[in-house]
Design an enzyme around this catalytic site. Sequence first.
Site, short mmCIF file in Angstrom:
data_model
loop_
_atom_site.label_atom_id
_atom_site.label_comp_id
_atom_site.label_asym_id
_atom_site.label_seq_id
_atom_site.Cartn_x
_atom_site.Cartn_y
_atom_site.Cartn_z
N LYS A 112 -1.42 -8.13 5.36
CA LYS A 112 -0.40 -9.09 4.90
C LYS A 112 0.70 -9.33 5.99
O LYS A 112 1.29 -10.28 6.12
CB LYS A 112 0.53 -8.10 3.71
CG LYS A 112 -0.28 -7.77 2.60
CD LYS A 112 -0.94 -8.92 1.79
CE LYS A 112 -1.64 -8.25 0.58
NZ LYS A 112 -2.01 -9.63 -0.24
N ASP A 113 0.58 -8.42 7.00
CA ASP A 113 1.68 -8.34 7.94
C ASP A 113 1.40 -9.95 8.81
O ASP A 113 2.44 -10.41 9.32
CB ASP A 113 1.65 -7.14 9.06
CG ASP A 113 2.32 -5.99 8.34
OD1 ASP A 113 3.30 -6.21 7.71
OD2 ASP A 113 1.71 -4.94 8.69
#
Length: 462
Positions: A112-113
Site C-alpha cells: 500500500k505504501d
Amino acid sequence: MRYISTRGTAPVLGFGEAMMTGLARDGGLYVPETVPEFSHAEIAALAGAPYEEVAFKVMRPYLGGFFTDDEFRGLIAKAYEGFHHAARAPLVQLGSNHFLLELFHGPTLAFKDFAMQLIGQMMQAALARTGERITIVGATSGDTGSAAMEAFRGLANVDVFILFPHGRVSEVQRRQMTTPSEANVHALAIDGDFDDAQARVKDMFNDFAFRDGVRLAGVNSINWARVLAQVVYYFYAATALGAPHRAVGFTVPTGNFGDIFAGYIARRMGLPIDRLVIATNQNDILDRALRLGEYRTDGVRPSISPSMDIQVSSNFERALFDAYGRDGAAVAALMGELKAGGFRISQGALEMLRGTFASGRCSEDETLAVIARHYRTTGELLCPHSAVGVKVAEEHVGLAPMITLATAHPAKFPDAVERATGVRPGLPPHMADLFGRAERVTRVPNDLGALQALVRERVARR
Ligand SMILES: Cc1ncc(COP(=O)(O)O)c(C=O)c1O
Ligand SMILES: N[C@@H](CCOP(=O)(O)O)C(=O)O
C-alpha cells in the site's frame, strides 16, 4: 484525460478532481475514458530505469497536465525517498522461472505504501492550491489504514478516520493504526468485518449532505489515483525480466481487486502479460466467480491472511464495467443485485473475464505449508498473503517468467509465520518500539448515523 464512472451517470472529471472525489456521485468508481497505449520502444526504454523514472513515465499520460512535469517528478521523489530499499521493489528469484516482487520495503511494510505515499504527496499539492481542508474516511483489513495514517499524519488540513474490523487484524497492524500520536488520525475499531467497514465508507460517500459537509475524500482503491500508482511496479518488474521482448505472468494475492486491476491496466497499456492470476485465500469469491460464473457473497471467514478477508471486492466493479462493454446501467443493476447477495455473470462478460484472468485459491493449511517450505529451502520468511500468491502461482508457471507479488513483510503477521516455521520475525529498526507505544482507538458500532456523528464531532473539534 477524462474519467468516467462505472455506473455511467456521475459527472465526467479530470485527474485532479477524480483523485480528490474518491467515489463517483452515482456510487460507481472512476476509470479513464481511454487507456493510453505504450509502443514497444517506449516500454523497452523503461528497462533498467530507476523506479521513480518508471513511475513518472507510466503515470504522466493519465494526469492531463494537472501537475507540471517538474512538480510531478518532485512529488514522486518525495514519495519514495522513505523506502528502505534502493530498488524500491526488488525482484528475488524463487525458482527457474518464478520470481517474487518484494513490495514491502515502504514505511508501513506493505504494498500500500507505493500508492499511499504518492497520493499523500499529490493530495497535499492539490490542497495547497485551493487552501481546502478535507476529511479522509477509509476502510481497512489492516494495511491500507496504517499506510494512510503514515502518509497523512500531522497535516493541519486533513483528518483521517480509519475503520478496521475489531479483532480481525494482526496485532502489529492494529498497533500501527492505534499508536500514531498525531491528533488528525483516528483509529476506529468497528463491530463487523471488512465488508461492513467498506460498505459504511461508501454509505458516507452516498450521503451527499454529509459528504459535502465534511468535504469527504477517499484513499481506498476506489480512488483511481491509488490504482494508477500501483500500475508502475508491473512495468518496473516486467521490463527487468525482458519485457517487451518477452512476455511475463503475474500472480497477485487478491482481496479488494485493486492490485490485480492495476496489472490489467498495465496489460491494456501494452505490457506483454500472458497470465494475470488472481490468488485468493479461503475467502475465494473471486476464484468461484471465474469458475462458476456466479458472484455470490457467503460471509467473510477470518483467516491467517487477514488483509485478504474480503468478499465484496470493490474493484471487481471496474473489471465488470469493461466486461459488460462499458455499460454503466448494467453495472449499476449488478451492484444492486450484489446488495441482495450476488448475481450471475453474463456469458459474454464471463468469457471476457476468463480470457483476461486466471485464478486459484489457497487454504489455511496450504498457506502454512508454503511458508514452512519457503523457509526450509531459502532461509527466508514469507508473509501469509505472499504465500497464498506463491502457492497459486506454482499452479500457473509456464514458459514465461512468473512474478508473484509479495505484498507484505512477514513481521506484520508474526503469529502465522511462527506457527509455520517456529521462527518469530522481528520488526525492522524503524518500528522496533511499536509494542512500547501507547494505543489510542475508539470502538464503534456498525451504524452509519453513529459513525457520521463521530466524524462530524471530531472534525468540528480540531
Ligand atoms: C498484504 C496484502 N496482500 C494482498 C491484499 C489484496 O490486495 P487488493 O485488495 O488490492 O486485492 C491486501 C489488501 O489490499 C493486502 O494488504
Ligand atoms: N487489504 C486492504 C483492504 C482495502 O483495500 P484498498 O486497496 O481498497 O484500500 C487493506 O489492507 O486495508
